[in-house]
Design an enzyme around this catalytic site. Sequence first.
Site, PDB file in Angstrom:
ATOM      1  N   ASP A   1    -124.024 -45.865  29.762  1.00 30.97           N
ATOM      2  CA  ASP A   1    -124.850 -45.004  29.448  1.00 30.97           C
ATOM      3  C   ASP A   1    -124.399 -44.811  27.562  1.00 30.97           C
ATOM      4  O   ASP A   1    -125.600 -43.883  27.170  1.00 30.97           O
ATOM      5  CB  ASP A   1    -124.259 -43.878  29.565  1.00 30.97           C
ATOM      6  CG  ASP A   1    -122.984 -43.108  30.319  1.00 30.97           C
ATOM      7  OD1 ASP A   1    -121.782 -43.827  30.339  1.00 30.97           O
ATOM      8  OD2 ASP A   1    -122.957 -41.870  30.256  1.00 30.97           O
TER       9      ASP A   1
ATOM     10  N   GLU B   1    -119.135 -34.104  23.343  1.00 30.62           N
ATOM     11  CA  GLU B   1    -119.987 -34.280  24.523  1.00 30.62           C
ATOM     12  C   GLU B   1    -119.276 -32.920  25.302  1.00 30.62           C
ATOM     13  O   GLU B   1    -118.542 -32.425  24.726  1.00 30.62           O
ATOM     14  CB  GLU B   1    -119.483 -35.446  25.352  1.00 30.62           C
ATOM     15  CG  GLU B   1    -117.403 -35.706  25.664  1.00 30.62           C
ATOM     16  CD  GLU B   1    -117.276 -35.929  26.797  1.00 30.62           C
ATOM     17  OE1 GLU B   1    -118.256 -35.546  27.344  1.00 30.62           O
ATOM     18  OE2 GLU B   1    -116.557 -36.143  27.269  1.00 30.62           O
TER      19      GLU B   1
ATOM     20  N   HIS C   1    -124.719 -34.159  25.796  1.00 38.55           N
ATOM     21  CA  HIS C   1    -123.811 -34.754  26.789  1.00 38.55           C
ATOM     22  C   HIS C   1    -123.955 -34.011  27.790  1.00 38.55           C
ATOM     23  O   HIS C   1    -122.145 -33.708  28.528  1.00 38.55           O
ATOM     24  CB  HIS C   1    -122.651 -35.837  26.867  1.00 38.55           C
ATOM     25  CG  HIS C   1    -122.292 -37.409  27.600  1.00 38.55           C
ATOM     26  ND1 HIS C   1    -121.483 -36.666  28.178  1.00 38.55           N
ATOM     27  CD2 HIS C   1    -122.370 -38.533  27.669  1.00 38.55           C
ATOM     28  CE1 HIS C   1    -121.516 -38.234  29.553  1.00 38.55           C
ATOM     29  NE2 HIS C   1    -121.438 -38.521  28.606  1.00 38.55           N
TER      30      HIS C   1
END
Length: 744
Positions: free
Chosen positions: A71, A202, A425
């Site tokens: 990813d 993230e 994210h």
Amino acid sequence: MTIKVVPLGAGQDVGRSCVIVTIGNKNIMFDCGMHMGMNDARRFPDFSYISKNGQFTKVIDCVIITHFHLDHCGALPFFTEMCGYDGPIYMTLPTKAICPILLEDYRKITVEKKGETNFFTAQMIKDCMKKVIPVNLHQTIKVDEELSIKAYYAGHVLGAAMFYAKVGDESVVYTGDYNMTPDRHLGSAWIDQVKPDVLITETTYATTIRDSKRGRERDFLKRIHECVEKGGKVLIPVFALGRVQELCILIDSYWEQMNLGHIPIYFSAGLAEKANLYYKLFINWTNQKIKQTFVKRNMFDFKHIKPFQSHLVDAPGAMVLFATPGMLHAGASLEVFKKWAPNELNMTIIPGYCVVGTVGNKLLTTGSDQQQQSKPQSQMVEIDKKTTIEVKCKIHNLSFSAHADAKGILQLIKMSNPRNVILVHGEKEKMGFLSQKIIKEMGVNCYYPANGVTIIIDTMKSIPIDISLNLLKRQILDYSYQYNNNNLNNFNNFNNLNNLNNNNNNNNNNSLKLIDIKNNTSTLFINNNNNNKKKQQSVVVVEESEENQDNNLIEEESFISSNNLLKKARLPISTIPIQGLMVSKQDQSSSSSNSNQLKLLGMNEVSKELSIKEIEMQYSLNLNFNNNTSDDNNNNNNNNNNNNNNNNNNNNNNNNNNNNNNNNNNNNNDNISLNFEFLTNELQRLLPIGINIERLEDSFFKPISLKIKSVSIQHISNMNIVVKWLHKDENLATHIISILKSIN
């Protein structure tokens, strides 16, 4: 200047991480991943945002990959070999070594088993990796004459790195995935206090505070032991490298302690050997314990874990299987799950995050931990459009994810000390919650844009300076004379802000004015205690503009709260704002739309944003004088106002006021109203404190205008000046340079 950030993937989502950052005239792509839950064109980022005609190499100066998870790197061969990007690509050496293995593994599943055609080939993966430039931790890489990058340890998986990118004086940190908690084989993430303009982090677990890791490990081993004792099979979907090594170390040690060698543990064929090889090659990326024991014993040479063969899936009896991939979206883990799920004796433990669209995510949202009874209820789960199976096995989600939780994210923000934070994210609702927490607790701007939404960050810099108070007073007078052809002390006080409106159309736009704040502000309760019901004067920022020239210049929103003031000025909470005076300068070099702005000059900045066309000098004063009683204060205020009306007697009367204040040694905490002359007389009594320039570069000395805002403060231990620079007026630049050079 500005920094622009636009996520092409992982904006309010988890998957296909790809963030485009523009610093100056440089465009950087951070990560180039695929979405594991998508099987169509949406699996890759929408690169048309970068260039409509496919000129990606001309637009993108470099691509940076943080780690080998698909990813974050899965779309890289597509971008380079099918879209045509031919520029530099940077990643750490372990990431470069492991990326092609995982890419080829996924390609085989997608093309050879699922029959998809619009996908990269094995040769494309090889050609793509030839373009990669490996980087070492803490090594500064010059991409070109302007852009430099530096990698920091991120934990998470072997070779994972956070990247610091800098162009001129502007900088960005992109974290990728990271873990602030050390585990059994990797250390915790770490970065210098680089103070970037923007931190892009993230937020997979934005609202999660994990419980004790030791408790999760006990729960994990207990559930497995109970299942295999009853003859059941345990499936643990994992990715080939990273979390699985952690769990293998844990379970191999437990099997040895509990004498469970008769129950087999399997690992997907080939992956154990490859993992062992890479951990030997890159032992320096592991934690200290692994490094110390590696010479005597390789902790990845597992005693009880064996390679798995496909025929064993139907073997009778208990067993434990680690199978890839970790989200149950394809491959061996999904095939085994189809076989074992209908048996209520069996168990599936999902140890990490699963993105929307994967079978793992469907299990977590519909069946995880609700089936903890001895006879779990069955559920129907859709594997794909053609396949639905009945799931009777127990489903458990025990988080061993190598992502930072909410506490870890806040810890990294404090560690790096950014000016702005952008969240990627993660899930939208959770990001929104964390964003408010960051803004409230840290006082940092925070954003969480969706895919395709551009965030523009103003990056005007500040230079903290400690400077002599006497020198400052002289330089303010010099400045007023140099730029206004008149001395500061010769201006009259304005007792009514309406006078400013009346003068809007006169030729006073470049004049320096004293404003008596006492007569021009409403009152608020500042630093109010329950036992103190007296009102205290507040200081406001007032601006005149062509759009707003009514008589009501002071509004509620203009007031700065005491707590915000103390936070801005970095003062102790006991500090009490008192009443004072401000000086305004309206600058000729301002644009026409801002020509009537009222510039404030005084003791400390108030909480109001500056435009990019301004330079700010922020400073606070140590007055250390004793307060008078309320009656004496009124007398002082009257004397000061009389002094303002009679300039010839100003200094004498103010000196008398000064002496009265010094002789009055009581503990009354009422506020004092001071005029500018009294304050400057107080300043003259103070000794110089020297200078400490934190950062000073020639490129800063190109300012357009000078804006100094003020608040009178009662107790401040030292004076801090912050100068915000811009690029034009060379005369003013020379003047400020001379100030700095004259300080010893």
